[in-house]
Scaffold this motif. Structure first.
Motif, PDB file in Angstrom:
ATOM      1  N   THR A   1      48.290  48.031  35.738  1.00 42.76           N
ATOM      2  CA  THR A   1      48.247  47.624  34.303  1.00 42.76           C
ATOM      3  C   THR A   1      49.316  47.977  33.589  1.00 42.76           C
TER       4      THR A   1
ATOM      5  N   HIS B   1      33.647  44.722  35.686  1.00 42.40           N
ATOM      6  CA  HIS B   1      34.980  45.165  35.433  1.00 42.40           C
ATOM      7  C   HIS B   1      35.546  45.200  33.836  1.00 42.40           C
TER       8      HIS B   1
ATOM      9  N   LYS C   1      38.368  47.416  32.647  1.00 46.29           N
ATOM     10  CA  LYS C   1      39.601  47.064  33.238  1.00 46.29           C
ATOM     11  C   LYS C   1      40.378  45.860  32.104  1.00 46.29           C
TER      12      LYS C   1
ATOM     13  N   VAL D   1      43.874  42.102  36.210  1.00 40.94           N
ATOM     14  CA  VAL D   1      42.381  42.818  36.591  1.00 40.94           C
ATOM     15  C   VAL D   1      42.149  42.502  38.132  1.00 40.94           C
TER      16      VAL D   1
ATOM     17  N   ARG E   1      43.905  44.336  40.546  1.00 42.53           N
ATOM     18  CA  ARG E   1      43.519  45.755  40.746  1.00 42.53           C
ATOM     19  C   ARG E   1      42.164  45.612  41.593  1.00 42.53           C
TER      20      ARG E   1
END
Length: 279
Positions: A84, A172, A175, A194, A197
């Motif tokens: 991020t 999620h 996130k 995202v 990740r």
């Protein structure tokens, strides 16, 4: 008529004249604006190349504003992972701004999936940057996008997976906080960050790329050929990046199998055991 009455009458006349003048000015301004909009529309219809230039400039402006907003969010939010952390670099919107392997990949994907070159260039550049920082091959990231959504940033499955990487937003949503909330799921670059990740979590927890892909798609048993499709597209993209001629066969976007369990955010291992380093 007294002096006070004359003064009041004069002020009333002045206000009336000023109001009428403002009204006429506003009306004329609206007419001129309408004429200008009509003229611009006619020019764009008659000169498609000017419309194309305008679209490029608008895309570049939106992309710059997006990066500025993310950098501002990064200054006030504690980042939890490397994924991020938004890099400070100028936005990429033209193939000539990419290294040759990336430009070849962007052109191939643009042709195969019928996506405009400019947004595809931006997605490819971001995938390579994320691949460098997460040690996941960027062609694998792009292959996941290809199979998941066919590079449609507004795709949504019946199970609620959304965006380029078909991330399960309700699972999620945390996130997306750094990108402004869950509605950023349909922002291509936010969804890409995202999704990578989540993919990184899955690969590390599963211990292999194949296992990570099965976990990413939510398969508890068979994955309906999902992993094989991703790895096949990954292999083709690697060949394209290496300069080989690869035919752009008709795209086959695999639908997600109906998972019995949606995988939660998987715990990171102390030492990574998977992930493909870039060559």
């Amino acid at each position: 008529m007294t002096a006070c009455h004359r003064l009041a009458h004069g002020l009333q006349c002045a206000v009336s004249v000023a109001a009428q003048g403002c009204f006429d000015l506003a009306r004329n301004g609206v007419v001129l604006l309408g004429i200008a909009v009509l003229f611009v529309a006619l020019v764009f219809v008659a000169r498609p190349e000017l419309r194309h230039v305008g679209e490029l400039q608008l895309f570049d402006l939106l992309h710059r504003r997006q990066i500025a907003a993310w950098e501002e969010a990064q200054a006030t939010t504690q980042a939890t992972t490397q994924v991020t952390n938004i890099p400070r670099r100028p936005p990429v919107t033209l193939p000539k701004q990419l290294p040759k392997p990336q430009a070849a990949v962007a052109a191939w994907l643009s042709k195969k999936y019928r996506v405009a070159p400019e947004p595809m260039v931006a997605v490819v550049a971001e995938a390579y940057e994320l691949g460098r920082r997460t040690r996941i091959e960027p062609t694998l990231i792009l292959a996941v996008m290809a199979v998941e959504s066919g590079f449609n940033p507004f795709a949504q499955s019946s199970m609620g997976a959304q965006g380029l990487m078909q991330v399960m937003t309700r699972v999620h949503s945390d996130k997306y906080r750094v990108f402004g909330g869950r509605f950023a799921a349909f922002d291509p670059l936010a969804n890409l960050h995202v999704g990578v990740r989540v993919l990184q979590d899955c690969i590390r927890a599963a211990g292999s790329i194949e296992g990570g892909l099965r976990s990413y798609v939510g398969a508890t048993a068979g994955d309906g050929g999902y992993t094989a499709k991703v790895l096949a597209e990954h292999a083709r993209l690697r060949q394209v990046a290496q300069g080989h001629r690869v035919p752009t066969i008709a795209p086959t976007t695999a639908s997600r199998p109906q998972p019995t369990v949606v995988p939660p955010t998987l715990a990171w291992r102390a030492e990574p055991t998977a992930g493909v380093a870039m060559e």
